[in-house]
Design a protein around this motif. Structure first.
Motif, short mmCIF file in Angstrom:
data_model
loop_
_atom_site.label_atom_id
_atom_site.label_comp_id
_atom_site.label_asym_id
_atom_site.label_seq_id
_atom_site.Cartn_x
_atom_site.Cartn_y
_atom_site.Cartn_z
N GLN A 299 -4.34 -2.05 2.21
CA GLN A 299 -4.70 -3.43 1.50
C GLN A 299 -5.47 -3.49 0.31
O GLN A 299 -5.45 -4.19 -0.68
CB GLN A 299 -5.30 -4.22 2.67
CG GLN A 299 -5.79 -5.60 2.33
CD GLN A 299 -6.68 -6.24 3.45
OE1 GLN A 299 -6.04 -6.40 4.65
NE2 GLN A 299 -7.86 -6.48 3.53
N ILE B 184 1.56 -17.83 4.01
CA ILE B 184 1.29 -16.60 4.65
C ILE B 184 -0.01 -16.20 4.92
O ILE B 184 -0.87 -16.09 4.33
CB ILE B 184 1.87 -15.24 3.79
CG1 ILE B 184 3.57 -15.56 3.67
CG2 ILE B 184 1.72 -14.06 4.65
CD1 ILE B 184 4.25 -14.50 2.75
N ASP C 214 7.11 0.97 6.58
CA ASP C 214 7.48 0.13 7.75
C ASP C 214 7.89 1.30 8.77
O ASP C 214 9.35 1.73 8.77
CB ASP C 214 8.60 -0.72 7.43
CG ASP C 214 8.91 -1.63 8.72
OD1 ASP C 214 8.07 -1.56 9.71
OD2 ASP C 214 10.01 -2.15 8.60
N ASP D 125 -3.00 -2.38 -2.73
CA ASP D 125 -2.75 -3.74 -2.89
C ASP D 125 -3.54 -4.42 -3.84
O ASP D 125 -3.07 -5.06 -4.59
CB ASP D 125 -1.84 -4.41 -1.81
CG ASP D 125 -0.80 -3.63 -1.25
OD1 ASP D 125 -0.41 -2.64 -1.72
OD2 ASP D 125 -0.41 -4.29 -0.14
N PHE E 164 -0.85 -13.80 7.37
CA PHE E 164 -1.22 -12.23 7.71
C PHE E 164 0.17 -11.50 7.49
O PHE E 164 1.30 -11.90 7.77
CB PHE E 164 -1.53 -12.16 9.16
CG PHE E 164 -1.68 -10.65 9.52
CD1 PHE E 164 -3.13 -10.38 9.45
CD2 PHE E 164 -0.95 -10.02 10.09
CE1 PHE E 164 -3.43 -8.74 9.62
CE2 PHE E 164 -1.29 -8.49 10.45
CZ PHE E 164 -2.33 -8.07 10.08
N ASP E 165 0.01 -10.38 6.60
CA ASP E 165 1.35 -9.74 6.27
C ASP E 165 1.05 -8.30 5.97
O ASP E 165 -0.12 -7.97 5.91
CB ASP E 165 1.85 -10.36 4.93
CG ASP E 165 3.39 -10.10 4.74
OD1 ASP E 165 4.00 -9.22 5.66
OD2 ASP E 165 3.71 -10.17 3.43
N LYS E 166 2.03 -7.33 6.27
CA LYS E 166 2.03 -6.02 6.01
C LYS E 166 1.76 -5.77 4.51
O LYS E 166 2.40 -6.15 3.70
CB LYS E 166 3.13 -5.31 6.62
CG LYS E 166 3.12 -3.70 6.38
CD LYS E 166 4.16 -3.00 7.35
CE LYS E 166 5.48 -3.31 6.25
NZ LYS E 166 5.47 -2.58 5.10
N PRO E 167 0.73 -4.82 4.38
CA PRO E 167 0.45 -4.19 2.83
C PRO E 167 1.76 -3.75 2.29
O PRO E 167 2.51 -2.83 3.12
CB PRO E 167 -0.60 -3.43 2.72
CG PRO E 167 -1.26 -3.81 4.18
CD PRO E 167 -0.30 -4.31 4.95
N LYS E 168 2.07 -3.90 0.91
CA LYS E 168 3.12 -3.37 0.26
C LYS E 168 3.19 -1.66 0.39
O LYS E 168 3.92 -0.88 0.38
CB LYS E 168 3.37 -3.95 -1.13
CG LYS E 168 3.71 -5.24 -1.26
CD LYS E 168 3.83 -5.44 -2.66
CE LYS E 168 2.42 -5.23 -3.54
NZ LYS E 168 2.93 -5.56 -4.96
N ARG F 107 -4.48 0.54 7.50
CA ARG F 107 -4.03 -1.08 6.95
C ARG F 107 -5.06 -1.14 6.02
O ARG F 107 -4.63 -1.96 4.81
CB ARG F 107 -3.79 -1.75 8.05
CG ARG F 107 -3.68 -3.14 7.53
CD ARG F 107 -3.73 -4.51 8.36
NE ARG F 107 -3.87 -5.58 7.76
CZ ARG F 107 -2.85 -6.27 7.12
NH1 ARG F 107 -1.72 -5.80 7.03
NH2 ARG F 107 -3.13 -7.34 6.42
#
Length: 247
Positions: free
Chosen positions: A32, A2, A12, A35, A4-8, A28
C-alpha cells in the motif's frame, strides 16, 4: 466508491503463511505504501531466509533473495549500485536479530539510505518454533520448554532501543498490527520509512510486533491478545529516533 481494494503492488497469489500470521497483513501495508508513493517501478525488495523467504511471490516489484541474515548487506549493495532505486529489506527476528545482527548494526551505523521492515514475533517461525533473540523471559518455545531462562541465555534483544543509540540512523519506530488502531499507526510508520528514503534522508527502521499463532500454539484471537498483554509491555511501541523531530 471503492472503500477497500488490493494494492497494485501485491500480486494475486495464494499466501503460504499460517492462519493469523501477521506477515500477510504487513505485506499489504508495505504494498500500500509503495502504491501511495508511486514507486512500484523503481522499488527493489530484499528478503532472506525465514517465513518471508517467498516474498517474491507476493510483491510485484523486483526482488532479491539473500542468504540468512544478509539482507541489509545485499540491500546496501543494490542501493549503492543504483541509488535511484528504492530498496527495502524485509526480515524476521531470528534472521535480523540473530545471524544477521552484524549486518543490521553496521548498516544502521553507516546510515545507509534504506528502509528496513523488521517482523518481531518473538520466535523462529519457519524452522519450527525455537527460541529467538526476541523471545520473552519465561517464554516457552521448542528449545526452551521450561521457559526462557535469562540467567543462562540472557535477556531478549530490544532492537529499536539498540539501534537508537547509534548516531547515523534517521528514523526508528516500533509498531504493532494486533488491532485496527495499531495497524493504522503501522501504515503511517512504514509509509514514512519509504518517504525518508525517497528524500535521501538515510536509514529508516520499522519494527512490527506481530503474532505467530502456530508456533505459540494459540488461536489467532488469543495470539493477538498475547501481543497486547505480553509483548507490547516488554517491547513498548513508539518512535525511538526521528531526526525530523530534532530539527
Amino acid at each position: 466508491m471503492i472503500v477497500f481494494d488490493k494494492p497494485k503492488c501485491l500480486k494475486d497469489a495464494p499466501m503460504h503463511y499460517c492462519p493469523g500470521c501477521a506477515h500477510g497483513l504487513v505485506h499489504r501495508i508495505v504494498a500500500q505504501a509503495v502504491d501511495e508513493l508511486d514507486i512500484q517501478d523503481k522499488t527493489i525488495g530484499v528478503a532472506p531466509v525465514g517465513c518471508a523467504v517467498f516474498a517474491y511471490n507476493y510483491f510485484d516489484v523486483d526482488m532479491v533473495e539473500a542468504s540468512h541474515g544478509r539482507a541489509p548487506a545485499v540491500a546496501t549493495g543494490v542501493k549503492r549500485a543504483d541509488p535511484s532505486r528504492i530498496v527495502f529489506a524485509y526480515q524476521g527476528d531470528g534472521d535480523l536479530a540473530s545471524i544477521g545482527m552484524t549486518e543490521t548494526v553496521h548498516t544502521a551505523a553507516r546510515g545507509e539510505n534504506l528502509t528496513v521492515i523488521f517482523i518481531n514475533n518473538a520466535i523462529y517461525g519457519m524452522t519450527g518454533g525455537q527460541m529467538a533473540p526476541t523471545s520473552l523471559p519465561g517464554q516457552i518455545t521448542q528449545t526452551s520448554p521450561y521457559g526462557r531462562d535469562v540467567n543462562t541465555v540472557g535477556y531478549p534483544v530490544k532492537v529499536c532501543e539498540l539501534l537508537a543509540t547509534l548516531e547515523a540512523p534517521y528514523y526508528i519506530e516500533r509498531v504493532a498490527v494486533n488491532s485496527v488502531k495499531n495497524v493504522r499507526r503501522a501504515e503511517k510508520a512504514i509509509r514514512k520509512a519509504f518517504q525518508n528514503q525517497i528524500e535521501g534522508k538515510g536509514y529508516s527502521f520499522v519494527e512490527v510486533v506481530a503474532a505467530c499463532p502456530t508456533n505459540w500454539k494459540m488461536k489467532p484471537v488469543d495470539a493477538n491478545r498475547w501481543v497486547e498483554e505480553q509483548m507490547i509491555p516488554y517491547y513498548p511501541l513508539g518512535v525511538f529516533k526521528d531526526k525530523d523531530e530534532q530539527k
